[in-house]
Motif scaffolding. Structure first.
Motif, PDB file in Angstrom:
ATOM      1  N   GLY A 115      32.020  35.275  23.750  1.00  0.00           N
ATOM      2  CA  GLY A 115      33.353  35.437  22.984  1.00  0.00           C
ATOM      3  C   GLY A 115      34.088  36.658  23.658  1.00  0.00           C
ATOM      4  O   GLY A 115      35.380  36.898  23.168  1.00  0.00           O
ATOM      5  N   PHE A 116      33.488  37.439  24.505  1.00  0.00           N
ATOM      6  CA  PHE A 116      34.020  38.551  25.218  1.00  0.00           C
ATOM      7  C   PHE A 116      34.914  38.085  26.207  1.00  0.00           C
ATOM      8  O   PHE A 116      34.999  36.947  26.966  1.00  0.00           O
ATOM      9  N   LEU A 117      36.176  39.026  26.630  1.00  0.00           N
ATOM     10  CA  LEU A 117      36.951  38.267  27.813  1.00  0.00           C
ATOM     11  C   LEU A 117      36.185  38.277  29.056  1.00  0.00           C
ATOM     12  O   LEU A 117      35.224  39.099  29.487  1.00  0.00           O
ATOM     13  N   ALA A 118      36.410  37.180  29.713  1.00  0.00           N
ATOM     14  CA  ALA A 118      35.769  36.711  30.998  1.00  0.00           C
ATOM     15  C   ALA A 118      36.275  37.498  32.166  1.00  0.00           C
ATOM     16  O   ALA A 118      37.490  37.323  32.206  1.00  0.00           O
ATOM     17  N   GLU A 119      35.405  38.194  32.648  1.00  0.00           N
ATOM     18  CA  GLU A 119      35.978  38.816  34.105  1.00  0.00           C
ATOM     19  C   GLU A 119      36.134  37.653  35.255  1.00  0.00           C
ATOM     20  O   GLU A 119      35.297  36.891  35.107  1.00  0.00           O
ATOM     21  N   ALA A 120      36.549  38.319  36.491  1.00  0.00           N
ATOM     22  CA  ALA A 120      36.925  37.231  37.541  1.00  0.00           C
ATOM     23  C   ALA A 120      35.537  36.856  38.185  1.00  0.00           C
ATOM     24  O   ALA A 120      35.321  35.979  38.668  1.00  0.00           O
ATOM     25  N   HIS A 121      34.808  38.128  38.592  1.00  0.00           N
ATOM     26  CA  HIS A 121      33.582  38.211  38.932  1.00  0.00           C
ATOM     27  C   HIS A 121      32.698  39.167  38.365  1.00  0.00           C
ATOM     28  O   HIS A 121      32.902  40.294  38.266  1.00  0.00           O
ATOM     29  N   PRO A 122      31.517  38.568  37.945  1.00  0.00           N
ATOM     30  CA  PRO A 122      30.769  39.662  37.202  1.00  0.00           C
ATOM     31  C   PRO A 122      30.545  40.941  37.957  1.00  0.00           C
ATOM     32  O   PRO A 122      30.350  42.106  37.435  1.00  0.00           O
ATOM     33  N   ALA A 135      35.542  47.600  25.435  1.00  0.00           N
ATOM     34  CA  ALA A 135      34.284  46.951  24.848  1.00  0.00           C
ATOM     35  C   ALA A 135      34.760  45.093  24.796  1.00  0.00           C
ATOM     36  O   ALA A 135      34.101  44.668  24.377  1.00  0.00           O
ATOM     37  N   ALA A 136      36.276  45.060  24.990  1.00  0.00           N
ATOM     38  CA  ALA A 136      36.775  43.521  24.865  1.00  0.00           C
ATOM     39  C   ALA A 136      35.905  42.979  25.863  1.00  0.00           C
ATOM     40  O   ALA A 136      35.879  41.671  25.835  1.00  0.00           O
ATOM     41  N   GLN A 137      35.586  43.604  27.056  1.00  0.00           N
ATOM     42  CA  GLN A 137      35.176  42.601  28.193  1.00  0.00           C
ATOM     43  C   GLN A 137      33.677  42.575  28.008  1.00  0.00           C
ATOM     44  O   GLN A 137      33.012  41.541  28.199  1.00  0.00           O
ATOM     45  N   ALA A 138      32.864  43.592  27.320  1.00  0.00           N
ATOM     46  CA  ALA A 138      31.368  43.683  27.039  1.00  0.00           C
ATOM     47  C   ALA A 138      31.134  44.865  26.491  1.00  0.00           C
ATOM     48  O   ALA A 138      31.804  45.796  26.374  1.00  0.00           O
ATOM     49  N   PRO A 139      29.930  45.017  25.641  1.00  0.00           N
ATOM     50  CA  PRO A 139      29.582  45.989  25.146  1.00  0.00           C
ATOM     51  C   PRO A 139      29.323  47.172  26.007  1.00  0.00           C
ATOM     52  O   PRO A 139      28.876  47.204  27.230  1.00  0.00           O
ATOM     53  N   GLY A 194      28.847  28.188  39.253  1.00  0.00           N
ATOM     54  CA  GLY A 194      29.120  29.252  38.910  1.00  0.00           C
ATOM     55  C   GLY A 194      29.533  30.292  40.194  1.00  0.00           C
ATOM     56  O   GLY A 194      30.075  31.514  39.708  1.00  0.00           O
ATOM     57  N   ASP A 195      29.372  29.922  41.155  1.00  0.00           N
ATOM     58  CA  ASP A 195      29.939  30.665  42.188  1.00  0.00           C
ATOM     59  C   ASP A 195      31.017  30.281  43.139  1.00  0.00           C
ATOM     60  O   ASP A 195      31.528  30.893  43.967  1.00  0.00           O
ATOM     61  N   CYS A 196      31.822  29.032  42.456  1.00  0.00           N
ATOM     62  CA  CYS A 196      33.044  28.756  43.228  1.00  0.00           C
ATOM     63  C   CYS A 196      34.048  29.594  43.486  1.00  0.00           C
ATOM     64  O   CYS A 196      34.241  30.316  42.358  1.00  0.00           O
ATOM     65  N   HIS A 197      34.563  29.782  44.782  1.00  0.00           N
ATOM     66  CA  HIS A 197      35.554  30.905  44.952  1.00  0.00           C
ATOM     67  C   HIS A 197      36.789  30.252  44.118  1.00  0.00           C
ATOM     68  O   HIS A 197      37.667  31.322  43.586  1.00  0.00           O
ATOM     69  N   TYR A 198      36.971  29.025  43.853  1.00  0.00           N
ATOM     70  CA  TYR A 198      38.001  28.698  42.807  1.00  0.00           C
ATOM     71  C   TYR A 198      37.479  28.299  41.660  1.00  0.00           C
ATOM     72  O   TYR A 198      38.237  27.562  41.090  1.00  0.00           O
ATOM     73  N   ILE A 199      36.687  29.140  41.252  1.00  0.00           N
ATOM     74  CA  ILE A 199      35.871  29.354  39.783  1.00  0.00           C
ATOM     75  C   ILE A 199      35.295  27.909  39.213  1.00  0.00           C
ATOM     76  O   ILE A 199      34.095  27.896  39.128  1.00  0.00           O
ATOM     77  N   PRO A 222      35.062  43.308  37.901  1.00  0.00           N
ATOM     78  CA  PRO A 222      34.832  43.379  36.568  1.00  0.00           C
ATOM     79  C   PRO A 222      36.025  43.844  35.556  1.00  0.00           C
ATOM     80  O   PRO A 222      35.957  43.689  34.434  1.00  0.00           O
ATOM     81  N   VAL A 223      37.224  44.155  36.141  1.00  0.00           N
ATOM     82  CA  VAL A 223      38.292  44.381  35.389  1.00  0.00           C
ATOM     83  C   VAL A 223      39.384  43.642  35.638  1.00  0.00           C
ATOM     84  O   VAL A 223      40.395  43.778  34.897  1.00  0.00           O
ATOM     85  N   GLU A 224      38.989  42.425  36.364  1.00  0.00           N
ATOM     86  CA  GLU A 224      40.168  41.312  36.559  1.00  0.00           C
ATOM     87  C   GLU A 224      39.814  40.365  35.550  1.00  0.00           C
ATOM     88  O   GLU A 224      38.800  40.069  35.742  1.00  0.00           O
ATOM     89  N   SER A 225      41.045  39.525  35.196  1.00  0.00           N
ATOM     90  CA  SER A 225      40.687  38.347  34.729  1.00  0.00           C
ATOM     91  C   SER A 225      41.003  37.248  35.793  1.00  0.00           C
ATOM     92  O   SER A 225      41.518  37.733  36.718  1.00  0.00           O
ATOM     93  N   VAL A 226      40.647  36.143  35.543  1.00  0.00           N
ATOM     94  CA  VAL A 226      41.110  34.786  36.468  1.00  0.00           C
ATOM     95  C   VAL A 226      42.697  34.870  36.411  1.00  0.00           C
ATOM     96  O   VAL A 226      43.074  34.311  37.557  1.00  0.00           O
ATOM     97  N   THR A 227      43.517  35.280  35.518  1.00  0.00           N
ATOM     98  CA  THR A 227      44.744  34.959  35.495  1.00  0.00           C
ATOM     99  C   THR A 227      45.255  36.254  36.063  1.00  0.00           C
ATOM    100  O   THR A 227      45.271  37.284  35.998  1.00  0.00           O
ATOM    101  N   ALA A 228      46.088  35.985  37.319  1.00  0.00           N
ATOM    102  CA  ALA A 228      46.636  36.931  38.121  1.00  0.00           C
ATOM    103  C   ALA A 228      47.652  37.706  37.083  1.00  0.00           C
ATOM    104  O   ALA A 228      48.318  37.263  36.668  1.00  0.00           O
ATOM    105  N   GLY A 229      47.420  39.159  37.477  1.00  0.00           N
ATOM    106  CA  GLY A 229      48.383  40.218  36.621  1.00  0.00           C
ATOM    107  C   GLY A 229      47.704  40.544  35.387  1.00  0.00           C
ATOM    108  O   GLY A 229      48.403  41.256  34.636  1.00  0.00           O
TER     109      GLY A 229
END
Lengths: 140, 343, 649
Positions: free
Chosen positions: C516-523, C540-544, A71-76, C527-534
């Motif tokens: 089912g909410f959009l996953a953020e890059a780090h909780p 509320a799409a990300q969490a209530p 859950g903490d991996c820098h590369y997910i 909190p506003v970035e997704s894993v996909t760059a850009g």
């Protein structure tokens, strides 16, 4: 069992968690045995089984692979693949009769300087009574 | 008992209609207890096809060689290859499909069921017949083998002469086929991983001694690798001098070759070769046991793969080759994969 | 023979106190390929760096190893120094002999031996490092915002006001999302439409915002800075430039269907405007409910439309746009009442969900702001509000807390008491979560000023008996069972990601979390970035979340998007994976493991790496059975040499 025997250990530490944890142990001036030579890899997921077999083939008495907690991996999710792959490697090594203590995997986060120290101490302590690794070592 | 006539009929039809480029099956070999692969291109030879407990080869390996040959053709024949596969072999077809090594349209699978028995182990046969010479081995009724000796026919229970791997077989009926010959009833093996369990209960020292003897004997002939359908890599990672150097190979590529192990057949080097092969086959080996059959030094190579097959099932719930759409074992993970070994 | 220079730092006594640095330097000098080895007291200082630069120039060094502190401290320092000396910075590597050696060992012999091994292993590694240049790609200075609710609107305005072009795509005929359906907002009780409509108008008039309503994202390709998006523009059959909002068309339309805006409490015509302040200010003809347009079966609306705004011949079209970043703000929907077996499967007309009650309260709603029972239009005198309906229920429904329900239920109860002076509101709750600014005071107001009765306990069953709704609950603080004959029940249903969000996430290759909410890059930290760059997330799409949080997150997402859009070119570390096509068999295992979806199969079926997306983690390399894919400057060959050196070989 030679009392003076010092096991030679190779450790693959992931850059973002375990290597940072090891750095923290250093910054905190904790002390641990010098048997482990670290090799920094980007992610525990990038540790190929070949590295472990090769280390043992070249005479390592023990091999450690350390990465980020799940859950903490820098590369997910690299550590998730490492977990699966290295479970198979561990079981295979034990199956052919290698002492189970000789290959170890751990999760050490960037904040766990103390844990890193304990992992090393524990590993060295377990390996000392086993003596040199001869089952897979290439003849000199 | 799966009907050989049915197979021959299918083969005749396919070859007469020109639907396939080649049909690969089994024919009688140089002696009664050996079968040989046969490559048929015309319907007039279909009578040579046989189906009996000596048909032990995994013909899927020929798909690998065939692909290489096709790649060299200037105008390759685009028709598929027809292949006779047993249950175990059919799983190999699925693994090759899973890895996109072959396209489904390129192979026509003639599945043949082992029904209640399987392949006979030659050594066990000899022991059962008290070294009497046998002239033929056939599938008998139910779970028996029918052996023809000079004195007449003898019926032997399958349990006595079945090959070790057939006793642990999970897929005696092909899991993928375009044509299926034989009964579909699945036989559940009594103990699916019986062969590796004794090893697991030994101490580390005992295991080490066992394997020391095995790895000492290995001469690194690479027969195990050559016969395995899943060892289709252009270059074997542990034997990188194998790589075909062409005019296009750059100096950098040549410099990138890693000598993980020496070429000498020292025990230490042999161990790395076998361990790497076992790990690379994890989730891919379907236990056709060809590697063990072809080993000139009688090394039980199959044990290593079977152990990982057992772990793949026990730890990750994974069974290789049952369907072509499965994600590979090592390129997937579950959130609850076991991690008690990580401290 | 390539030449390496080795520089051992004393770091004062930090290293030299435990490691015999001179001995390490002497050992390094004897290593093959090492043309220069020296030690110095502070390598990171100006004179120390000059030593490196001098040696590189004088001895024509190809690689440099600095054995010193952790690379996290001075890798950049020494790489810059190398670059100044004319050496490619990626040919300079750090050997950590301080944090991982001198600071953790006491025995000088052992520490020195280990430092020598670490240095030697780094030398072996660096000798195989390639010269690398940072990868750069151009950036399209335009953003796409998907979703026209409060979050999408806020992001679009922030981006547009910063000078960037924005395309705002919304699938319904008007922007406004769920916020425009609300009557009043907590904790201020100010009118939701009054505060939102100015923003909506600003969006419609902003020169930098291109508004695409009644449109959906169909397809996307590309990567950060260079996305190509196909947008399906559905026809409204009404020209917004001509429509005068005269409303003559709805008077003649024979079709009546449930009104989505009022959540089924009223009907609407096939030609309709969702609400009076809709933006764009135009009517929409719903072709799914219009009897037929090919051929025209009815045609009444066309005949009464004086400005001739209606055109039945309009067709859907696909527009392709190029954008540099994408913000996903697709919002939420409420968990369906029909799933609540204990509360009547949504069949009872007087059991409403929060949004429906909101519409009852609204002055422009189905009852013009009077609280009336949908069944018989009588004023309810006893209303029961049930919190946590579908939330906090891991066994049957959603495990999580929907965050806003405690607050809006208090609001609903207060509004009810304001509208029906002789009515009584009861709220069944498990906890009261009122953590925002002025939120706690708001809830206390409901209790102290408006006489709302709070009962701590869950409601086990709601069922119809005659024209009353029997509510069976419990008051755990007194330990008594409670039975209420309610005239109306309002369920605070759980917040779910909006319908269709999952399909959109698949198209955009955005990952979803377990709910089912959009996953953020780090909780915590991203909190506003997704894993996909850009690609960024807002609302509320990300969490209530409630409106202030949604607005804050929307501005945050816009700021993140601007970090990309504001650059001429995007630079990316060049230590990326590369495929040797000769060895690749196209098994696609690397494609599956890549966390950034940076690998794909090309036309020949061989793996190919998108260098801009690759982060160089190396998971692909370890997975590949054939060593066909390797990360530059972290190759298996380098690790092999390092292992040898670490074991004294």
């Amino acid at each position: 069992m030679n009392e003076e025997f010092e096991p030679r250990i190779v450790a693959f530490l992931c850059k973002w968690c375990s290597s940072a944890g090891s750095d923290l142990a250093g910054v905190s001036r904790m002390e641990y045995p010098s048997n482990v030579t670290p090799i920094q890899v980007m992610c525990s997921g990038s540790v190929s089984p070949l590295y472990i077999f090769s280390a043992l083939n070249k005479g390592a008495d023990g091999v450690l692979v350390s990465g980020c907690h799940p859950g903490d991996c820098h590369y997910i999710k690299g550590n998730m693949y490492a977990r699966r792959r290295l479970a198979l490697v561990k079981n295979l090594l034990e199956f052919i009769g290698l002492e189970p203590q000789r290959f170890r995997m751990s999760w050490v986060s960037a904040a766990e300087g103390l844990k890193y120290t304990l992992v090393i101490k524990d590993l060295v302590k377990e390996l000392k009574p086993l003596g040199p690794q001869t089952k897979m070592r290439r003849k000199q | 008992m799966a009907n050989i006539e049915a197979l021959r009929q299918e083969a005749r039809k396919l070859l007469e209609e020109g639907k396939v480029r080649t049909l690969i099956g089994y024919e009688r070999g140089p002696s009664p207890w050996v079968s040989s692969p046969v490559f048929l291109k015309s319907a007039d030879k279909v009578e040579t096809l046989i189906w009996d407990p000596t048909c032990v080869q995994n013909l899927v390996r020929f798909l690998v060689d065939d692909k290489r040959r096709q790649a060299k053709e200037r105008e390759p024949d685009k028709r598929p290859v027809a292949l006779v596969v047993k249950g175990c072999d059919s799983r190999a077809v699925n693994v090759l499909l899973q890895e996109k090594f072959i396209d489904r349209s390129q192979v026509l699978v003639l599945g043949i069921s082992c029904e209640k028995t399987g392949m006979a182990d030659a050594k066990k046969l000899a022991k059962a017949l008290k070294s009497k010479k046998f002239l033929a081995v056939e599938f008998g009724e139910g779970d028996t083998f029918l052996v023809t000796t000079a004195e007449g026919k003898v019926s032997l229970p399958a349990d006595q002469v079945l090959a070790e791997r057939c006793r642990e077989c999970k897929a005696n009926v092909p899991v993928i086929s375009d044509v299926l010959i034989g009964d579909k009833t699945k036989r559940t093996p009594a103990k699916p991983f019986a062969s590796v369990e004794p090893m697991e209960s030994l101490s580390a020292e005992e295991r080490a001694n066992f394997w020391k003897e095995q790895f000492d004997r290995c001469i690194r002939c690479y027969a195990c690798r050559s016969v395995c359908p899943m060892c289709y890599c252009e270059e074997c990672v542990v034997d990188s001098i194998n790589y075909a150097v062409t005019a296009e190979t750059s100096a950098e590529e040549k410099a990138q070759k890693i000598r993980w192990i020496e070429r000498s057949s020292e025990k230490s080097e042999n161990i790395v070769y076998h361990l790497v092969r076992a790990v690379h086959l994890a989730g891919r080996c379907i236990d056709c046991a060809e590697c063990e059959r072809v080993c000139p030094m009688d090394i039980p190579v199959r044990f290593l793969n079977k152990k990982l097959e057992k772990d793949a099932l026990a730890l990750f719930g994974y069974e290789p080759g049952l369907e072509a759409g499965l994600p590979p074992l090592v390129s997937s993970f579950k959130d609850d994969d076991p991690q008690d070994f990580i401290r | 023979m390539k030449k390496t220079g080795v520089f051992i730092c004393h770091c004062g006594i930090n290293i030299a106190g435990t490691v015999d640095v001179k001995k390490v330097a002497q050992g390094a000098a004897r290593q093959r390929g090492v043309a220069h080895a020296e030690d110095y007291v502070y390598m990171c200082s100006e004179p120390g760096q000059n030593l490196i630069i001098k040696a590189i120039k004088e001895k024509n060094l190809d690689h440099v190893v600095v054995a010193c502190c952790s690379p996290t401290l001075h890798e950049t320092t020494f790489r810059n120094a190398s670059q100044r000396a004319g050496l490619n910075p990626f040919r300079c590597e750090i050997a950590n002999i301080r944090e991982q050696c001198s600071w953790v060992h006491r025995d000088m012999d052992k520490a020195t031996a280990k430092a020598a091994k670490i240095t030697k292993s780094t030398v072996e590694r660096v000798r195989k490092n390639e010269k690398l240049e940072p990868i750069s790609v151009p950036v399209t200075r335009r953003a796409l915002v998907v979703g026209g609710g409060i979050s999408g609107i806020q992001s679009a305005l922030d981006l547009a006001n910063s000078g960037y072009e924005v395309v705002l795509v919304e699938r319904s005929p008007s922007i406004g999302g769920h916020m425009i359906q609300l009557s009043e907002t907590f904790p201020t009780l100010d009118c939701s439409q009054c505060i939102l409509t100015p923003k909506m108008v600003e969006v419609s008039k902003h020169p930098k915002i291109k508004l695409m309503t009644y449109s959906e994202v169909q397809d996307i390709s590309g990567y950060v800075g260079n996305f190509k998006v196909k947008i399906l523009r559905k026809p409204t059959y009404v020209d917004p430039a001509k429509c005068t909002l005269c409303d003559e068309c709805t008077k003649v339309c024979p079709i009546v269907v449930p009104n989505e805006f009022d959540l089924g409490l009223t009907g609407r015509r096939a030609i309709y405007i969702p609400f009076p302040q809709a933006i764009p200010a135009s009517y929409t003809l719903d072709d799914k409910n219009c009897p037929s347009m090919f051929p025209v079966a009815c045609g009444k609306c066309y005949h009464v439309c004086k400005p001739r705004a209606i055109d039945y011949d309009k067709k859907p079209c696909v527009e392709e746009i190029e954008v540099g970043t994408i913000i996903v703000a697709t919002g939420f929907d409420l968990y369906d009442k029909a799933k609540m077996a204990e509360y009547g499967y949504g069949k009872y007309p007087d059991v409403l969900d929060g949004l429906q009650f909101e519409r009852l309260c609204s002055a422009s709603g189905p009852t013009q702001g009077k609280i009336l029972r949908p069944s018989d239009h009588k004023e309810p005198k006893e209303v029961v509000f049930i919190q946590c309906s579908g939330s906090r229920d891991p066994e049957n429904h959603c495990a999580y807390c929907s965050k806003i329900c405690c607050m809006y239920t208090a609001k609903h109860a207060m509004l009810y008491q304001h509208h029906v002076h002789d009515g009584q509101a009861y709220i069944f709750y498990i906890d009261i979560r009122s953590g925002g600014k002025n939120y706690e005071e708001f809830v206390q107001r409901a209790v102290e000023e408006d006489g709302v009765v709070y009962l701590r306990g869950k409601v086990s069953k709601v069922f119809q008996e005659g024209d009353k709704l029997k509510v069976w609950g419990v008051d755990t603080l007194t330990g008594k069972k409670i039975e209420i004959d309610a005239d109306m029940v309002v369920l605070a249903m759980a917040m779910r990601p909006s319908q269709g969000a999952q399909e959109l996430a698949k198209k955009l290759k955005l990952s979803l979390d377990k709910d089912g909410f959009l996953a953020e890059a780090h909780p915590k930290l991203r909190p506003v970035e997704s894993v996909t760059a850009g690609m960024f997330l807002a609302g509320a799409a990300q969490a209530p979340k409630d409106i202030p949080e949604a607005v804050a997150q929307a501005s945050g997402a816009a700021a993140k998007a601007i970090t990309i859009l504001s650059q001429e070119r995007l630079y990316h570390a060049p230590t990326v994976a590369v495929v040797n096509a000769n060895l690749c068999t196209g098994c696609a295992m690397c494609v599956q493991v890549c966390p950034y979806e940076a690998i794909s199969l090309d036309a020949k079926g061989k793996a190919v790496v998108n260098e801009v997306l690759c982060e160089g983690c190396g998971t692909c390399s370890a997975t590949c059975l054939r060593a066909a894919i390797q990360v530059k400057n972290s190759t298996p060959l380098q690790v092999h040499e390092m292992i040898k050196a670490c074991l004294g070989g």
